[in-house]
Motif scaffolding. Sequence first.
Motif, PDB file in Angstrom:
ATOM      1  N   SER A  85      -3.714   2.764   5.743  1.00 38.15           N
ATOM      2  CA  SER A  85      -2.708   2.691   6.804  1.00 38.15           C
ATOM      3  C   SER A  85      -3.101   3.656   7.917  1.00 38.15           C
ATOM      4  O   SER A  85      -3.904   4.567   7.722  1.00 38.15           O
ATOM      5  CB  SER A  85      -1.343   3.106   6.242  1.00 38.15           C
ATOM      6  OG  SER A  85      -1.405   4.470   5.838  1.00 38.15           O
ATOM      7  N   GLU A  86      -2.518   3.461   9.111  1.00 34.54           N
ATOM      8  CA  GLU A  86      -2.753   4.384  10.220  1.00 34.54           C
ATOM      9  C   GLU A  86      -2.411   5.807   9.813  1.00 34.54           C
ATOM     10  O   GLU A  86      -3.150   6.748  10.104  1.00 34.54           O
ATOM     11  CB  GLU A  86      -1.909   3.989  11.440  1.00 34.54           C
ATOM     12  CG  GLU A  86      -2.633   3.266  12.560  1.00 34.54           C
ATOM     13  CD  GLU A  86      -4.128   3.536  12.686  1.00 34.54           C
ATOM     14  OE1 GLU A  86      -4.486   4.639  13.160  1.00 34.54           O
ATOM     15  OE2 GLU A  86      -4.961   2.675  12.324  1.00 34.54           O
ATOM     16  N   LYS A  87      -1.306   5.946   9.090  1.00 39.89           N
ATOM     17  CA  LYS A  87      -0.860   7.289   8.690  1.00 39.89           C
ATOM     18  C   LYS A  87      -1.930   7.981   7.847  1.00 39.89           C
ATOM     19  O   LYS A  87      -2.275   9.139   8.094  1.00 39.89           O
ATOM     20  CB  LYS A  87       0.458   7.187   7.902  1.00 39.89           C
ATOM     21  CG  LYS A  87       0.926   8.530   7.359  1.00 39.89           C
ATOM     22  CD  LYS A  87       2.120   8.388   6.418  1.00 39.89           C
ATOM     23  CE  LYS A  87       2.267   9.552   5.459  1.00 39.89           C
ATOM     24  NZ  LYS A  87       2.347  10.876   6.041  1.00 39.89           N
ATOM     25  N   LEU A  88      -2.442   7.268   6.846  1.00 39.71           N
ATOM     26  CA  LEU A  88      -3.444   7.896   5.974  1.00 39.71           C
ATOM     27  C   LEU A  88      -4.737   8.180   6.744  1.00 39.71           C
ATOM     28  O   LEU A  88      -5.373   9.214   6.544  1.00 39.71           O
ATOM     29  CB  LEU A  88      -3.736   7.012   4.758  1.00 39.71           C
ATOM     30  CG  LEU A  88      -2.593   6.888   3.745  1.00 39.71           C
ATOM     31  CD1 LEU A  88      -3.017   6.030   2.553  1.00 39.71           C
ATOM     32  CD2 LEU A  88      -2.103   8.254   3.267  1.00 39.71           C
ATOM     33  N   LYS A 132      -3.378  -2.337  -0.063  1.00 36.99           N
ATOM     34  CA  LYS A 132      -2.314  -3.180  -0.613  1.00 36.99           C
ATOM     35  C   LYS A 132      -2.143  -2.933  -2.106  1.00 36.99           C
ATOM     36  O   LYS A 132      -3.118  -2.742  -2.828  1.00 36.99           O
ATOM     37  CB  LYS A 132      -2.685  -4.659  -0.396  1.00 36.99           C
ATOM     38  CG  LYS A 132      -2.591  -5.132   1.041  1.00 36.99           C
ATOM     39  CD  LYS A 132      -2.372  -6.659   1.046  1.00 36.99           C
ATOM     40  CE  LYS A 132      -2.324  -7.214   2.455  1.00 36.99           C
ATOM     41  NZ  LYS A 132      -3.654  -7.405   3.038  1.00 36.99           N
ATOM     42  N   GLU A 145      -4.178  11.221   8.777  1.00 35.81           N
ATOM     43  CA  GLU A 145      -4.046  12.444   7.978  1.00 35.81           C
ATOM     44  C   GLU A 145      -5.381  12.895   7.392  1.00 35.81           C
ATOM     45  O   GLU A 145      -5.693  14.079   7.383  1.00 35.81           O
ATOM     46  CB  GLU A 145      -3.032  12.226   6.849  1.00 35.81           C
ATOM     47  CG  GLU A 145      -2.886  13.461   5.966  1.00 35.81           C
ATOM     48  CD  GLU A 145      -1.754  13.353   4.954  1.00 35.81           C
ATOM     49  OE1 GLU A 145      -0.955  12.394   5.043  1.00 35.81           O
ATOM     50  OE2 GLU A 145      -1.682  14.229   4.083  1.00 35.81           O
ATOM     51  N   GLY A 159       8.926   5.678  -3.778  1.00 34.31           N
ATOM     52  CA  GLY A 159       7.532   5.930  -4.185  1.00 34.31           C
ATOM     53  C   GLY A 159       7.238   5.444  -5.585  1.00 34.31           C
ATOM     54  O   GLY A 159       7.763   4.417  -6.033  1.00 34.31           O
ATOM     55  N   PRO A 190       4.747   9.456  -2.951  1.00 33.44           N
ATOM     56  CA  PRO A 190       5.510   8.670  -1.967  1.00 33.44           C
ATOM     57  C   PRO A 190       4.812   7.343  -1.654  1.00 33.44           C
ATOM     58  O   PRO A 190       3.582   7.252  -1.754  1.00 33.44           O
ATOM     59  CB  PRO A 190       5.533   9.569  -0.724  1.00 33.44           C
ATOM     60  CG  PRO A 190       5.124  10.924  -1.188  1.00 33.44           C
ATOM     61  CD  PRO A 190       4.298  10.753  -2.415  1.00 33.44           C
ATOM     62  N   ASP A 191       5.570   6.341  -1.255  1.00 32.22           N
ATOM     63  CA  ASP A 191       5.041   5.010  -0.937  1.00 32.22           C
ATOM     64  C   ASP A 191       3.851   5.072   0.015  1.00 32.22           C
ATOM     65  O   ASP A 191       2.889   4.317  -0.118  1.00 32.22           O
ATOM     66  CB  ASP A 191       6.136   4.147  -0.283  1.00 32.22           C
ATOM     67  CG  ASP A 191       7.107   3.597  -1.331  1.00 32.22           C
ATOM     68  OD1 ASP A 191       6.645   3.302  -2.441  1.00 32.22           O
ATOM     69  OD2 ASP A 191       8.317   3.486  -1.016  1.00 32.22           O
ATOM     70  N   ASP A 192       3.945   6.009   1.002  1.00 34.16           N
ATOM     71  CA  ASP A 192       2.897   6.106   2.020  1.00 34.16           C
ATOM     72  C   ASP A 192       1.524   6.413   1.438  1.00 34.16           C
ATOM     73  O   ASP A 192       0.511   6.220   2.096  1.00 34.16           O
ATOM     74  CB  ASP A 192       3.218   7.245   3.000  1.00 34.16           C
ATOM     75  CG  ASP A 192       4.437   6.916   3.829  1.00 34.16           C
ATOM     76  OD1 ASP A 192       4.830   5.740   3.825  1.00 34.16           O
ATOM     77  OD2 ASP A 192       4.974   7.838   4.463  1.00 34.16           O
ATOM     78  N   TYR A 193       1.515   6.950   0.233  1.00 36.11           N
ATOM     79  CA  TYR A 193       0.240   7.409  -0.340  1.00 36.11           C
ATOM     80  C   TYR A 193      -0.346   6.419  -1.331  1.00 36.11           C
ATOM     81  O   TYR A 193      -1.250   6.749  -2.089  1.00 36.11           O
ATOM     82  CB  TYR A 193       0.387   8.828  -0.928  1.00 36.11           C
ATOM     83  CG  TYR A 193       0.555   9.830   0.193  1.00 36.11           C
ATOM     84  CD1 TYR A 193      -0.547  10.493   0.727  1.00 36.11           C
ATOM     85  CD2 TYR A 193       1.808  10.058   0.766  1.00 36.11           C
ATOM     86  CE1 TYR A 193      -0.398  11.368   1.792  1.00 36.11           C
ATOM     87  CE2 TYR A 193       1.965  10.936   1.830  1.00 36.11           C
ATOM     88  CZ  TYR A 193       0.864  11.593   2.338  1.00 36.11           C
ATOM     89  OH  TYR A 193       0.999  12.446   3.391  1.00 36.11           O
TER      90      TYR A 193
END
Lengths: 372, 393
Positions: free
Chosen positions: B107-110, B229, B113, B151, B222-225
């Motif tokens: 993802s863009e976030k990962l 997919k 980071e 998460g 957390p879900d973001d991590y």
Amino acid sequence: MDLDLSEEQQMLVDMTRGMLEEHSTIDVVRSMEDDPRGYPDELWKQMGELGLNGILIPESHGGSGQTLLEAALVYEELGRALAPVPHFVSAVMSARLLMEAGSDDQKDAWLEKIANGDAILTPAWLEPDRGFGPVGVKLAAKADGDGFTLTGTKRHVYFASAADRMIVLARSDAGVDLFLVDPAAPGVTLTHQLSQASDAQYRVDFDGVRVAAGDRIGAAGSGGAAFEKGMLDGIILLAAQAVGGAERALEETVQYAKERVQFDKPLGAFQALAHYMADASTGIDGSRVLVHEAAWNRAQGRSISRFAPMAKLFACETYREVTRVCAQIWGGVAFTREYDIQIFFRHAKQLQLSWWDTPYLEELVAADVLDR
Amino acid sequence: MDFDFSPEEQKFAEEVEQWLVENHDPVVMDPTRENFSQLADTPERRAFMKKLAKKGWLGMSWPKKYGGQEIEGVYEFILNEALSRHAAPQIGKGVGIIGKTLIRHGSEKLKQEFLPKILDAEIEFAVGYSEPQAGSDAANMQLKAEKVDGGWKLNGQKMWTTSAHFADWYWVGARTDPDKPKHDGLSLFLIPMDHPGLEVQSLPTIGKDTTNQVFFEDVFVPDDYLVGKRGQGFQMISEALDLERFTMFTLSPIADRSRVLIEWVRTATRDDQPLRNDPNVRRIIAHIATDTAVAKGLSTRFVCAAKEGGKPPTIQSSQYKLFTTTLSQRVCKDALDVAGAAGQLREGQEDAPLAGRFEGAYRATMNETVGGGSSEIQKNIIARRKLGLPKNF
């Protein structure tokens, strides 16, 4: 870094393979087994027409003057097809010796004929109970008036009965000399000897055979060095031949392993056998890249004193091991003459034993690595 | 056909070589750690990685938009071979496996980071795939990832996490979908290594270094991590392995051990005679030198296949790994045979030949034919993908 063939190289490979698939079929190979002449006219004619016999001979002498890399690509195909032709002895070894050490007269007399396949020359080198090294050459060349007389015995003289000349390695007062000798000359006796690969090889006895001074190739005592130099080129091509033979043996075995069923599964679904074939494939691809690197170095004008013996050492051991494993996978039928895999099995071991064998090559590599 | 590096590649190789000579530091570069010397596991080694980052040598093949230079992967190959030849830490995991997977699937976030930190060598990763029941059967991971609010909750165990005791982040495969076929039920997660639910236990190896097992107890992620997919974990792991397998077993240390042995044989004596005159020793050396040349050729094959782009050079890298790691072990065995009885003396013993290097390497290389896909797994890959043979297990 780039391992791809050029367009011209790929065309050379395709053309050679196409011709060999037509004219060096397994039936042709079988028909030449133990034949005293050892090669079929039509195949030899085709080789000449495609220019393959002149591949290493300069254009000035009727060849195409290509590099050892192109020649190696052709040798892979000759190996695949088990082609029964006097190409190596004539168009490689003899041509290289003449190019390296021959007089202008000798080059003019023979190179163009070799290039178009009209003449066959063959080295007469090894002797009974003697090794591959320079010290192994004992056949005596005695100065005799304006020439020499040769006395002694040679073995493993390939295609001698079909040859127009032999290039005989002989021991003179000066060292090792090379002489052009007609196999039909008085005092020469040819004896066909049956071999593992069923090729046409001869024991040749020399009983006071007269040779004119003009038939010595190169300066007195220079023959040994010229021969060694030619061999370094030659063994790269034989290594390529081993790669081609091993690859075809494996291809046919892989195909068989997909079709032959035991315990309700194709043989290739048994991991014991699949792993044999994976190892074989890795050995073949490793051999090929080593052979290409050796030939490429030669084409670049770099030293091949280490690469050339490494290439034949590794490729011939791989060919032998691959054919052993292939025979194992074919099982009992590999033991019969009817199936073809046994032909590769026999060729592989003979190639390893010939033109510098494993112990000799090991020592060449060791000397290059340890003693320089 | 061309077996040489291009002039630009050659120039880069020389630049790296010169830089490594100028920056030589025995604390950072310890060849006796063998394959473990690739780890940035001490403050000095991490500082060294920072210097590499400053040179712009991390992420060279990455897209420019993520701070890379978009240059061919062969430069990373050249760099890694040079680093491993000097027994310096290497660029494999962060830049290779994790960075490239995030670029392709993250993802863009990962990306935001992690990618800059990877390029700046601010972060070291541990990779957690293997488990007690997932060795060669890598897809058989059982580490449980249960969906919870916001998460995932992870419970279970990982094996052979070499970097767990010093890494900052953990790149972990876990089973998110136990009802799906085993290859489709795995997902990848990023977890801070200091998470209180993680317990790292050392597993000392027969070499000089340790590996670890890691226990997970209610580790919340957390879900973001979750990377990419859900359910695509195994595909991403395989893809990264295809791209990076060769970075795990570089040729240089193996070729260098051959060189060290040959140099020793050239000067050693036995019974007052030069050892190199022993016919058996000569024979052994001839095969080591030849097989090392073959290994280099197989390495050239995958570099060229990788340069062509398109499909990853899976077959070439499997053949390389199979042949080279087998050779690596054989060189160590042969070295001990050549050394004779003295070969048994360990590093640190005054009388040990070559300071015990090969007794140590004999141990350290034991795992090379197992880790990163065992020889048998490589053979299965070659049999199926190259030869087209049926599935055999």
